[in-house]
Design a protein around this motif. Structure first.
Motif, PDB file in Angstrom:
ATOM      1  N   PRO A 177      23.325  33.403   8.743  1.00  0.00           N
ATOM      2  CA  PRO A 177      24.280  34.409   9.046  1.00  0.00           C
ATOM      3  C   PRO A 177      24.010  36.199   8.459  1.00  0.00           C
ATOM      4  CG  PRO A 177      24.580  33.473   6.148  1.00  0.00           C
ATOM      5  CD  PRO A 177      23.356  32.945   7.620  1.00  0.00           C
ATOM      6  N   THR A 178      22.831  36.514   8.020  1.00  0.00           N
ATOM      7  CA  THR A 178      21.652  37.867   7.706  1.00  0.00           C
ATOM      8  C   THR A 178      20.802  37.428   8.779  1.00  0.00           C
ATOM      9  OG1 THR A 178      20.744  37.072   5.897  1.00  0.00           O
ATOM     10  CG2 THR A 178      22.999  37.907   5.707  1.00  0.00           C
ATOM     11  N   ALA A 186      22.571  42.872   5.223  1.00  0.00           N
ATOM     12  CA  ALA A 186      22.612  41.481   4.447  1.00  0.00           C
ATOM     13  C   ALA A 186      22.909  41.300   2.876  1.00  0.00           C
ATOM     14  CB  ALA A 186      21.046  41.067   4.772  1.00  0.00           C
ATOM     15  N   ASP A 187      22.459  42.502   1.650  1.00  0.00           N
ATOM     16  CA  ASP A 187      22.780  42.297   0.722  1.00  0.00           C
ATOM     17  C   ASP A 187      24.357  42.277   0.565  1.00  0.00           C
ATOM     18  OD1 ASP A 187      20.510  41.575   0.018  1.00  0.00           O
ATOM     19  OD2 ASP A 187      20.223  44.462  -0.626  1.00  0.00           O
ATOM     20  N   GLN A 188      24.623  43.021   1.667  1.00  0.00           N
ATOM     21  CA  GLN A 188      26.711  43.228   1.788  1.00  0.00           C
ATOM     22  C   GLN A 188      27.119  41.823   2.023  1.00  0.00           C
ATOM     23  OE1 GLN A 188      28.032  46.537   3.680  1.00  0.00           O
ATOM     24  NE2 GLN A 188      26.902  48.512   3.053  1.00  0.00           N
ATOM     25  N   VAL A 189      26.848  41.077   2.897  1.00  0.00           N
ATOM     26  CA  VAL A 189      27.009  39.932   3.743  1.00  0.00           C
ATOM     27  C   VAL A 189      27.510  38.529   2.583  1.00  0.00           C
ATOM     28  CG1 VAL A 189      26.805  38.915   5.477  1.00  0.00           C
ATOM     29  CG2 VAL A 189      27.219  40.597   6.244  1.00  0.00           C
ATOM     30  N   MET A 190      25.714  39.077   1.901  1.00  0.00           N
ATOM     31  CA  MET A 190      25.658  37.943   0.686  1.00  0.00           C
ATOM     32  C   MET A 190      26.622  37.834  -0.120  1.00  0.00           C
ATOM     33  SD  MET A 190      24.502  35.255   1.727  1.00  0.00           S
ATOM     34  CE  MET A 190      23.434  34.750   0.103  1.00  0.00           C
ATOM     35  N   ASP A 191      26.346  39.440  -0.558  1.00  0.00           N
ATOM     36  CA  ASP A 191      28.013  39.297  -1.576  1.00  0.00           C
ATOM     37  C   ASP A 191      29.061  39.311  -1.289  1.00  0.00           C
ATOM     38  OD1 ASP A 191      25.294  40.898  -3.250  1.00  0.00           O
ATOM     39  OD2 ASP A 191      26.733  43.015  -2.568  1.00  0.00           O
ATOM     40  N   LEU A 192      29.451  39.232  -0.022  1.00  0.00           N
ATOM     41  CA  LEU A 192      31.005  38.917   0.497  1.00  0.00           C
ATOM     42  C   LEU A 192      30.916  36.932  -0.179  1.00  0.00           C
ATOM     43  CD1 LEU A 192      34.003  39.018   1.256  1.00  0.00           C
ATOM     44  CD2 LEU A 192      32.695  39.020   3.888  1.00  0.00           C
ATOM     45  N   LEU A 193      30.143  36.841   1.040  1.00  0.00           N
ATOM     46  CA  LEU A 193      29.440  35.369   0.385  1.00  0.00           C
ATOM     47  C   LEU A 193      29.736  34.778  -0.841  1.00  0.00           C
ATOM     48  CD1 LEU A 193      27.298  34.400   3.574  1.00  0.00           C
ATOM     49  CD2 LEU A 193      29.457  33.719   4.240  1.00  0.00           C
ATOM     50  N   GLY A 211      13.822  34.264   1.945  1.00  0.00           N
ATOM     51  CA  GLY A 211      13.283  33.790   0.313  1.00  0.00           C
ATOM     52  C   GLY A 211      15.430  34.731  -0.901  1.00  0.00           C
ATOM     53  N   ALA A 212      14.557  35.339  -0.133  1.00  0.00           N
ATOM     54  CA  ALA A 212      15.531  36.453  -1.245  1.00  0.00           C
ATOM     55  C   ALA A 212      17.109  35.729  -1.016  1.00  0.00           C
ATOM     56  CB  ALA A 212      15.427  38.386  -0.877  1.00  0.00           C
ATOM     57  N   ILE A 213      17.684  35.704   0.199  1.00  0.00           N
ATOM     58  CA  ILE A 213      19.046  34.793  -0.073  1.00  0.00           C
ATOM     59  C   ILE A 213      19.366  33.363  -0.772  1.00  0.00           C
ATOM     60  CG2 ILE A 213      20.240  33.866   1.244  1.00  0.00           C
ATOM     61  CD1 ILE A 213      20.054  36.459   3.422  1.00  0.00           C
ATOM     62  N   GLY A 214      17.819  32.338  -0.402  1.00  0.00           N
ATOM     63  CA  GLY A 214      17.896  31.345  -1.522  1.00  0.00           C
ATOM     64  C   GLY A 214      18.308  31.343  -2.850  1.00  0.00           C
ATOM     65  N   ALA A 242      30.046  42.308  -6.664  1.00  0.00           N
ATOM     66  CA  ALA A 242      29.496  41.399  -6.078  1.00  0.00           C
ATOM     67  C   ALA A 242      31.116  40.911  -4.984  1.00  0.00           C
ATOM     68  CB  ALA A 242      29.446  40.129  -5.783  1.00  0.00           C
ATOM     69  N   GLY A 243      30.760  41.221  -3.066  1.00  0.00           N
ATOM     70  CA  GLY A 243      32.127  40.768  -2.558  1.00  0.00           C
ATOM     71  C   GLY A 243      33.452  42.415  -1.898  1.00  0.00           C
TER      72      GLY A 243
END
Length: 249
Positions: A177-178, A186-193, A211-214, A242-243
């Protein structure tokens, strides 16, 4: 999110096999794979290129046929269903977020989000209301009338997340997704998820090479050669903000 039986695992995959054949050559993409995902989990699947990550997602969601095994989503055996029933089940219980945003260029954000709802028979007024609620939830309440070409990559991906969630799915599948975003987006999208999972209990299974997302998810699965080789629970500190994606580009 819609209330469901919390005692039963949401996803149970048993002995799943997927084989790609080209002429006389057969490549085993998934090799007798077992996986259980409970409601409310946020799971990342990582592995080298060709390890079977995207194939896993496509088979578990019923987008691809399997060559053996069983996949149950919310108590329903996907591959015991006729194609039409499986397609309807997928439309009503699953949401999808892809690396390529797959938005319709001539549609506004709200039109892109409401379209899947209309296709499953939601009344137009209800579809529009739910689309507006979800766009506001992902921080795009001020961009509902904008077309994809008028949005940044991060904003477009948030539209796809709103689209995936508008139908109140049991599970969201996210394939890289990023992958098309810079690190800040990418950080914003992961914050949201992460916020959707933490605050609303949304079950999410995502594929990533990052790996940062993992490192940000409570459960990390690693694949190699079509098999699960590691499945670990991780402590993930709760992010204070977050989010809450920024409103601008």
């Amino acid at each position: 999110m819609e209330a469901r039986n919390s005692d039963r695992p949401l996803l149970v995959a048993t002995g799943v096999r997927k084989i790609y054949r080209t002429g006389a050559v057969a490549v085993t993409a998934l090799d007798d794979l077992d996986l259980v995902v409970r409601r409310g989990e946020l799971v990342a699947v990582m592995g080298p290129s060709g390890s079977g990550k995207t194939t896993l997602l496509n088979c578990l969601s019923g987008l691809d046929e399997i060559d053996g095994g069983r996949v149950e989503i919310d108590g329903h055996d996907l591959f015991a269903m006729p194609d039409a029933a499986r397609t309807e089940h997928r439309a009503r219980t699953m949401g999808f977020v892809f690396q390529a945003f797959n938005l319709i260029p001539v549609f506004s954000a709200v039109e892109n989000v409401e379209l899947p709802l209309l296709l499953v028979g939601t009344r137009p007024a209800d579809a529009r209301r739910r689309a507006l609620i979800m766009l506001d939830r992902v921080g795009l309440g001020h961009r509902v009338g904008h077309r994809p070409s008028e949005m940044s990559g991060g904003e477009q991906q948030r539209v796809t997340i709103a689209r995936a969630l508008a139908g109140r799915p049991a599970i969201v599948w996210a394939d890289e997704p990023t992958g098309n975003l810079d690190s800040a987006m990418a950080d914003q999208v992961m914050d949201l998820l992460c916020a959707l999972n933490r605050d609303e209990g949304q079950t999410i299974v995502l594929v990533t090479h990052d790996g940062a997302i993992g490192a940000r998810v409570p459960r990390l699965i690693r694949m190699r050669d079509g098999r699960l080789v590691d499945d670990v629970r991780q402590f993930v500190p709760e992010a204070g903000a977050a989010g809450e994606p920024a409103g601008g580009r």
